[in-house]
Motif scaffolding. Sequence first.
Motif, PDB file in Angstrom:
ATOM      1  N   GLN A  51       0.836  -1.189   0.000  1.00 29.94           N
ATOM      2  CA  GLN A  51       0.000   0.000   0.000  1.00 29.94           C
ATOM      3  C   GLN A  51       0.877   1.247   0.000  1.00 29.94           C
ATOM      4  OE1 GLN A  51      -1.784   0.371   4.210  1.00 29.94           O
ATOM      5  NE2 GLN A  51      -1.292  -1.795   3.989  1.00 29.94           N
ATOM      6  N   PRO A  53      -0.009   4.649   1.640  1.00 30.36           N
ATOM      7  CA  PRO A  53      -0.984   5.464   2.373  1.00 30.36           C
ATOM      8  C   PRO A  53      -0.726   6.971   2.254  1.00 30.36           C
ATOM      9  CG  PRO A  53      -0.060   3.742   3.769  1.00 30.36           C
ATOM     10  CD  PRO A  53       0.773   3.806   2.537  1.00 30.36           C
ATOM     11  N   GLU A  57       2.153   6.857   9.540  1.00 34.43           N
ATOM     12  CA  GLU A  57       1.713   5.797  10.455  1.00 34.43           C
ATOM     13  C   GLU A  57       2.823   5.490  11.448  1.00 34.43           C
ATOM     14  OE1 GLU A  57      -0.553   1.513  10.675  1.00 34.43           O
ATOM     15  OE2 GLU A  57      -0.299   2.490   8.748  1.00 34.43           O
ATOM     16  N   ARG A  87       3.950   9.260   5.072  1.00 35.03           N
ATOM     17  CA  ARG A  87       2.897   9.136   4.059  1.00 35.03           C
ATOM     18  C   ARG A  87       3.501   9.072   2.659  1.00 35.03           C
ATOM     19  NH1 ARG A  87      -0.338  14.264   5.603  1.00 35.03           N
ATOM     20  NH2 ARG A  87       0.721  13.799   7.538  1.00 35.03           N
ATOM     21  N   CYS A 107      -2.307   6.917  13.196  1.00 31.41           N
ATOM     22  CA  CYS A 107      -2.219   7.488  11.852  1.00 31.41           C
ATOM     23  C   CYS A 107      -2.616   8.959  11.890  1.00 31.41           C
ATOM     24  CB  CYS A 107      -3.153   6.758  10.888  1.00 31.41           C
ATOM     25  SG  CYS A 107      -2.787   5.004  10.700  1.00 31.41           S
ATOM     26  N   PHE A 111      -6.612   7.116   9.668  1.00 33.34           N
ATOM     27  CA  PHE A 111      -6.754   6.042   8.686  1.00 33.34           C
ATOM     28  C   PHE A 111      -8.110   6.140   8.011  1.00 33.34           C
ATOM     29  CE2 PHE A 111      -8.443   2.039   7.300  1.00 33.34           C
ATOM     30  CZ  PHE A 111      -7.378   1.449   6.635  1.00 33.34           C
ATOM     31  N   VAL A 116      -5.682   4.640   1.990  1.00 31.32           N
ATOM     32  CA  VAL A 116      -4.649   3.642   2.224  1.00 31.32           C
ATOM     33  C   VAL A 116      -3.992   3.178   0.917  1.00 31.32           C
ATOM     34  CG1 VAL A 116      -6.072   1.565   2.257  1.00 31.32           C
ATOM     35  CG2 VAL A 116      -4.042   1.675   3.681  1.00 31.32           C
ATOM     36  N   ARG A 118      -4.339   0.507  -1.160  1.00 33.99           N
ATOM     37  CA  ARG A 118      -3.836  -0.888  -1.219  1.00 33.99           C
ATOM     38  C   ARG A 118      -3.772  -1.362  -2.651  1.00 33.99           C
ATOM     39  NH1 ARG A 118      -7.063  -2.423   3.799  1.00 33.99           N
ATOM     40  NH2 ARG A 118      -5.480  -2.184   5.402  1.00 33.99           N
TER      41      ARG A 118
END
Length: 120
Positions: A51, A53, A57, A87, A107, A111, A116, A118
Motif C-alpha cells: 500500500q 498510504p 503511520e 505518508r 495514523c 486512517f 490507504v 492498497r
Amino acid sequence: MKNYILQDTPFVVPTTDGKLIEEHFGQATDGNSGISIAHMVAPPGWSEPFQTPEFDEYTYIIKGRKQFIIDGETVVLNAGQSIKINRNVRVQYSNPFGDECEYISVCTPAFSIEKVNREE
C-alpha cells in the motif's frame, strides 16, 4: 461537560484475515479525521497487500514481532520498538512469524480505506 473522553468501547473493524483491529479514536469511532489510534493483534502468518498510504503511520510493538517492507527494505520490529512510516511511501505489513503480534497504530491524518491505496 468533561474535559476528556474516556474510550472503553472501541470500534471493532470487521476483517476477513484473522486480524483484530480495535479503533479507539478515529473516523469510525468518533468521526475524527485528524488522527486515529488503534490496538491490533495480527495472527501468525498474517499479511496485507502493499500500500501507499496518504497518512503518516506510527507503530509501537507491545508483544511479538512485525515485519515491514518499506520501499524494498525489510525491517523487523520487536516488542518495545516503534517506527514512523511517512505518508506516500510504499509499504507492506506482515507477521510471517510463529507467534501473534500485538501493537498500537497511530495514523495522522486518520486512517481511511480511501487513503490507504492498497494494491490489488
